[in-house]
Design a protein around this motif. Structure first.
Motif, PDB file in Angstrom:
ATOM      1  N   PHE A 172      -4.652   6.555  -3.239  1.00  0.00           N
ATOM      2  CA  PHE A 172      -3.852   5.477  -2.693  1.00  0.00           C
ATOM      3  C   PHE A 172      -3.782   4.333  -3.687  1.00  0.00           C
ATOM      4  O   PHE A 172      -4.573   4.242  -4.635  1.00  0.00           O
ATOM      5  CB  PHE A 172      -4.351   5.029  -1.318  1.00  0.00           C
ATOM      6  CG  PHE A 172      -5.736   4.445  -1.299  1.00  0.00           C
ATOM      7  CD1 PHE A 172      -6.848   5.263  -1.226  1.00  0.00           C
ATOM      8  CD2 PHE A 172      -5.925   3.074  -1.303  1.00  0.00           C
ATOM      9  CE1 PHE A 172      -8.124   4.733  -1.178  1.00  0.00           C
ATOM     10  CE2 PHE A 172      -7.195   2.534  -1.256  1.00  0.00           C
ATOM     11  CZ  PHE A 172      -8.299   3.363  -1.201  1.00  0.00           C
ATOM     12  N   TYR A 223      -3.007   0.020  -3.788  1.00  0.00           N
ATOM     13  CA  TYR A 223      -2.818  -1.196  -3.005  1.00  0.00           C
ATOM     14  C   TYR A 223      -2.061  -2.266  -3.774  1.00  0.00           C
ATOM     15  O   TYR A 223      -1.927  -3.398  -3.313  1.00  0.00           O
ATOM     16  CB  TYR A 223      -4.153  -1.727  -2.472  1.00  0.00           C
ATOM     17  CG  TYR A 223      -5.220  -1.890  -3.519  1.00  0.00           C
ATOM     18  CD1 TYR A 223      -6.095  -0.842  -3.795  1.00  0.00           C
ATOM     19  CD2 TYR A 223      -5.358  -3.072  -4.235  1.00  0.00           C
ATOM     20  CE1 TYR A 223      -7.073  -0.966  -4.761  1.00  0.00           C
ATOM     21  CE2 TYR A 223      -6.336  -3.205  -5.193  1.00  0.00           C
ATOM     22  CZ  TYR A 223      -7.191  -2.147  -5.454  1.00  0.00           C
ATOM     23  OH  TYR A 223      -8.154  -2.276  -6.414  1.00  0.00           O
ATOM     24  N   ASN A 277       0.821  -1.213   0.000  1.00  0.00           N
ATOM     25  CA  ASN A 277       0.000   0.000   0.000  1.00  0.00           C
ATOM     26  C   ASN A 277       0.850   1.255   0.000  1.00  0.00           C
ATOM     27  O   ASN A 277       1.834   1.352   0.739  1.00  0.00           O
ATOM     28  CB  ASN A 277      -0.878   0.047   1.267  1.00  0.00           C
ATOM     29  CG  ASN A 277      -1.897  -1.052   1.320  1.00  0.00           C
ATOM     30  OD1 ASN A 277      -2.199  -1.678   0.323  1.00  0.00           O
ATOM     31  ND2 ASN A 277      -2.435  -1.278   2.502  1.00  0.00           N
ATOM     32  N   SER A 327       2.281   1.220   3.677  1.00  0.00           N
ATOM     33  CA  SER A 327       1.933   0.260   4.726  1.00  0.00           C
ATOM     34  C   SER A 327       1.766  -1.129   4.125  1.00  0.00           C
ATOM     35  O   SER A 327       1.642  -1.284   2.915  1.00  0.00           O
ATOM     36  CB  SER A 327       0.640   0.674   5.447  1.00  0.00           C
ATOM     37  OG  SER A 327      -0.490   0.387   4.645  1.00  0.00           O
ATOM     38  N   LEU A 328       1.736  -2.105   4.998  1.00  0.00           N
ATOM     39  CA  LEU A 328       1.389  -3.459   4.581  1.00  0.00           C
ATOM     40  C   LEU A 328      -0.099  -3.511   4.262  1.00  0.00           C
ATOM     41  O   LEU A 328      -0.865  -2.645   4.706  1.00  0.00           O
ATOM     42  CB  LEU A 328       1.705  -4.445   5.702  1.00  0.00           C
ATOM     43  CG  LEU A 328       3.186  -4.701   5.966  1.00  0.00           C
ATOM     44  CD1 LEU A 328       3.348  -5.479   7.270  1.00  0.00           C
ATOM     45  CD2 LEU A 328       3.825  -5.436   4.809  1.00  0.00           C
ATOM     46  N   PRO A 329      -0.557  -4.520   3.521  1.00  0.00           N
ATOM     47  CA  PRO A 329      -1.997  -4.624   3.247  1.00  0.00           C
ATOM     48  C   PRO A 329      -2.764  -5.058   4.484  1.00  0.00           C
ATOM     49  O   PRO A 329      -2.205  -5.682   5.385  1.00  0.00           O
ATOM     50  CB  PRO A 329      -2.071  -5.703   2.160  1.00  0.00           C
ATOM     51  CG  PRO A 329      -0.847  -6.519   2.350  1.00  0.00           C
ATOM     52  CD  PRO A 329       0.209  -5.577   2.856  1.00  0.00           C
ATOM     53  N   ALA A 330      -4.044  -4.745   4.536  1.00  0.00           N
ATOM     54  CA  ALA A 330      -4.888  -5.091   5.681  1.00  0.00           C
ATOM     55  C   ALA A 330      -4.970  -6.605   5.871  1.00  0.00           C
ATOM     56  O   ALA A 330      -5.190  -7.084   6.979  1.00  0.00           O
ATOM     57  CB  ALA A 330      -6.274  -4.499   5.510  1.00  0.00           C
ATOM     58  N   GLY A 381      -2.921  -7.908   8.540  1.00  0.00           N
ATOM     59  CA  GLY A 381      -3.155  -7.283   9.840  1.00  0.00           C
ATOM     60  C   GLY A 381      -3.050  -5.784   9.718  1.00  0.00           C
ATOM     61  O   GLY A 381      -2.384  -5.264   8.832  1.00  0.00           O
ATOM     62  N   ILE A 382      -3.722  -5.097  10.606  1.00  0.00           N
ATOM     63  CA  ILE A 382      -3.672  -3.638  10.589  1.00  0.00           C
ATOM     64  C   ILE A 382      -2.243  -3.200  10.889  1.00  0.00           C
ATOM     65  O   ILE A 382      -1.619  -3.646  11.837  1.00  0.00           O
ATOM     66  CB  ILE A 382      -4.634  -3.057  11.628  1.00  0.00           C
ATOM     67  CG1 ILE A 382      -6.074  -3.396  11.241  1.00  0.00           C
ATOM     68  CG2 ILE A 382      -4.447  -1.560  11.757  1.00  0.00           C
ATOM     69  CD1 ILE A 382      -6.584  -2.726  10.015  1.00  0.00           C
ATOM     70  N   ASP A 383      -1.728  -2.361  10.070  1.00  0.00           N
ATOM     71  CA  ASP A 383      -0.360  -1.898  10.237  1.00  0.00           C
ATOM     72  C   ASP A 383      -0.333  -0.391  10.123  1.00  0.00           C
ATOM     73  O   ASP A 383      -1.182   0.204   9.475  1.00  0.00           O
ATOM     74  CB  ASP A 383       0.552  -2.516   9.177  1.00  0.00           C
ATOM     75  CG  ASP A 383       2.013  -2.239   9.452  1.00  0.00           C
ATOM     76  OD1 ASP A 383       2.786  -2.123   8.500  1.00  0.00           O
ATOM     77  OD2 ASP A 383       2.380  -2.116  10.647  1.00  0.00           O
ATOM     78  N   THR A 384       0.645   0.171  10.745  1.00  0.00           N
ATOM     79  CA  THR A 384       0.790   1.610  10.682  1.00  0.00           C
ATOM     80  C   THR A 384       1.193   2.044   9.290  1.00  0.00           C
ATOM     81  O   THR A 384       1.697   1.272   8.485  1.00  0.00           O
ATOM     82  CB  THR A 384       1.839   2.078  11.688  1.00  0.00           C
ATOM     83  OG1 THR A 384       1.894   3.495  11.666  1.00  0.00           O
ATOM     84  CG2 THR A 384       3.209   1.529  11.339  1.00  0.00           C
ATOM     85  N   GLN A 385       0.974   3.303   9.019  1.00  0.00           N
ATOM     86  CA  GLN A 385       1.497   3.915   7.820  1.00  0.00           C
ATOM     87  C   GLN A 385       2.794   4.620   8.170  1.00  0.00           C
ATOM     88  O   GLN A 385       2.882   5.316   9.180  1.00  0.00           O
ATOM     89  CB  GLN A 385       0.484   4.908   7.239  1.00  0.00           C
ATOM     90  CG  GLN A 385      -0.753   4.215   6.687  1.00  0.00           C
ATOM     91  CD  GLN A 385      -1.730   5.173   6.043  1.00  0.00           C
ATOM     92  OE1 GLN A 385      -1.388   6.303   5.700  1.00  0.00           O
ATOM     93  NE2 GLN A 385      -2.959   4.709   5.860  1.00  0.00           N
ATOM     94  N   PHE A 419       0.293   5.750  -0.270  1.00  0.00           N
ATOM     95  CA  PHE A 419      -0.707   6.804  -0.118  1.00  0.00           C
ATOM     96  C   PHE A 419      -0.087   8.157  -0.434  1.00  0.00           C
ATOM     97  O   PHE A 419       1.080   8.390  -0.143  1.00  0.00           O
ATOM     98  CB  PHE A 419      -1.216   6.855   1.338  1.00  0.00           C
ATOM     99  CG  PHE A 419      -1.724   5.542   1.867  1.00  0.00           C
ATOM    100  CD1 PHE A 419      -0.856   4.582   2.342  1.00  0.00           C
ATOM    101  CD2 PHE A 419      -3.085   5.284   1.905  1.00  0.00           C
ATOM    102  CE1 PHE A 419      -1.317   3.372   2.855  1.00  0.00           C
ATOM    103  CE2 PHE A 419      -3.569   4.082   2.411  1.00  0.00           C
ATOM    104  CZ  PHE A 419      -2.687   3.128   2.876  1.00  0.00           C
ATOM    105  N   PHE A 436       5.504   7.389   7.050  1.00  0.00           N
ATOM    106  CA  PHE A 436       5.476   8.606   6.245  1.00  0.00           C
ATOM    107  C   PHE A 436       6.860   9.043   5.794  1.00  0.00           C
ATOM    108  O   PHE A 436       7.858   8.841   6.495  1.00  0.00           O
ATOM    109  CB  PHE A 436       4.838   9.744   7.057  1.00  0.00           C
ATOM    110  CG  PHE A 436       3.354   9.659   7.149  1.00  0.00           C
ATOM    111  CD1 PHE A 436       2.753   8.896   8.135  1.00  0.00           C
ATOM    112  CD2 PHE A 436       2.550  10.346   6.250  1.00  0.00           C
ATOM    113  CE1 PHE A 436       1.370   8.801   8.221  1.00  0.00           C
ATOM    114  CE2 PHE A 436       1.167  10.263   6.332  1.00  0.00           C
ATOM    115  CZ  PHE A 436       0.584   9.489   7.315  1.00  0.00           C
TER     116      PHE A 436
END
Lengths: 113, 115
Positions: B48, B50, B31, B94-97, B100-104, B33, B106
């Motif tokens: 964004f 993916y 991902n 970030s990694l894909p959802a 698992g939820i991962d931070t972005q 953004f 920057f």
């Protein structure tokens, strides 16, 4: 109404004070809550990350989530001048195709020596 | 150490110019953004991506386009720059959802001024 509301400040405190930063949100589907710190002329960096309700502590920082009130907080103990920055809350649902975050507008914090 | 780099820290362009903002990440993230950040408005998502060659509009895509030909590189294009596009532009990855939820993470940002 914005999905995420955050007081922009500025918030000015003396060194050593306890700082409380807050965000409210309207989307009850949000489950992951993050706090980013952004120093002047830099990109945001992740500070804390919590899932669902509860508290999480990391050194001088404590993140708190109250999903029933749709309210999240970041507490900074023994604040230092190096904590002076903009603090952004961010949150996301779970199950989407991407990790799309919704950000608050940020609170500018100044810790006076 | 994770790294997101942006091609320029400061950029000054004229109205009507075509502007390219480049972002590169070395974390093998799927991902990527593009945001703009303005006082009182916070971070607003422009586009964004993916996956390579995949893109989706964010909240404010008008006046912008993007390109992702390689996994590590995500470009933001202002087809004809206007003064209301003067802003701080931030890239993130970030990694894909599905992992698992991962931070972005920057980049440092590009402060663009359009005269």
């Amino acid at each position: 109404q914005k999905e995420v509301e955050q007081d922009p400040g500025p918030l000015s405190v003396p060194e050593g004070a306890i700082v409380s930063l807050n965000c409210t949100y309207s989307n009850s589907a949000f489950q992951y809550f993050m706090w980013y710190r952004q120093y002047s002329r830099k990109g945001p960096e992740l500070l804390m990350y919590t899932y669902s309700s509860g508290n999480k502590e990391d050194g001088r920082f404590t993140a708190q989530v109250d999903k029933s009130s749709k309210y999240i907080s970041l507490f900074i103990r023994d604040s230092q001048p190096s904590d002076s920055a903009t603090y952004l809350c961010a949150m996301t649902e779970y199950g989407g195709a991407t990790n799309k975050l919704i950000f608050g507008t940020g609170t500018l914090l100044a810790v006076q020596p | 150490d994770v790294k997101v780099t942006q091609s320029s820290r400061y950029l000054v362009k004229r109205t009507g110019e075509k502007v390219f903002l480049e972002c590169v990440q070395d974390m093998d993230h799927e991902n990527m953004f593009w945001y703009r950040q303005d006082p009182g408005l916070g971070l607003r998502l422009i586009y964004f991506s993916y996956d390579v060659k995949m893109k989706e509009k964010g909240d404010i895509p008008e006046g912008y386009s993007v390109s992702r030909e390689k996994k590590e590189r995500f470009s933001l294009i202002l087809e004809s720059a206007s003064t209301n596009q003067t802003s701080m532009y931030l890239c993130a990855s970030s990694l894909p959802a599905s992992q698992g939820i991962d931070t972005q993470y920057f980049g440092p940002g590009t402060r663009l001024t359009v005269l």
